[in-house]
Write an enzyme that holds these catalytic residues in place. Structure first.
Site, short mmCIF file in Angstrom:
data_model
loop_
_atom_site.label_atom_id
_atom_site.label_comp_id
_atom_site.label_asym_id
_atom_site.label_seq_id
_atom_site.Cartn_x
_atom_site.Cartn_y
_atom_site.Cartn_z
N CYS A 111 0.29 3.81 2.67
CA CYS A 111 0.57 3.35 4.10
C CYS A 111 1.99 3.63 4.10
CB CYS A 111 0.39 1.66 4.14
SG CYS A 111 -1.24 1.32 3.87
N CYS A 117 0.75 -1.29 -0.06
CA CYS A 117 0.17 0.06 -0.07
C CYS A 117 1.00 1.22 0.15
CB CYS A 117 -0.92 -0.11 1.35
SG CYS A 117 -1.79 1.45 1.78
#
Length: 122
Positions: free
Chosen positions: A33, A30
């Site tokens: 993230c 991600c």
């Protein structure tokens, strides 16, 4: 304080055993993230009185499902074992700092009273 890795085995103990716990649900693939990780780490250094935990949603799929994670990153805040904030999306540093300040300032007697009233209405 460095961030802690949370998993199925230690999640409940850490959340209920500490006054304030911030949890970052993330995954290695991600991009947002990974962009948020330094902000979360900096917050853990600035607030050693707040436990900063990370849950790898790939490694801990059962925990992510139990937390109803639909999008990552998702940030959750617990105060005295009570979930008081949950929001998907990376927070900018100022917003994360504001969240920590607000969670620390909560009147937990009032929060528990409101929760009891909500449960009674159901």
């Amino acid at each position: 304080m460095a961030t802690q890795t949370l998993n199925q085995q230690n999640f409940d103990e850490i959340v209920t055993g500490n006054d304030v716990v911030l949890v970052d649900f993330w995954a290695d693939w991600c991009g947002p993230c990974k962009s948020f990780a330094p902000t979360f780490e900096a917050s853990s250094d600035k607030h050693p009185d707040v436990v900063h935990g990370k849950v790898d949603t790939e490694a801990e799929q059962g925990l992510a499902a139990a937390a109803n994670i639909r999008s990552i990153p998702t940030i959750m805040a617990f105060r005295e074992g009570v979930l008081v904030f949950a929001q998907p999306g990376a927070l900018p540093p100022a917003a994360l700092e504001d969240l920590v300040t607000q969670v620390k300032a909560l009147d937990m007697d009032e929060v528990r009273k409101q929760l009891a009233e909500q449960q009674a209405d159901q």
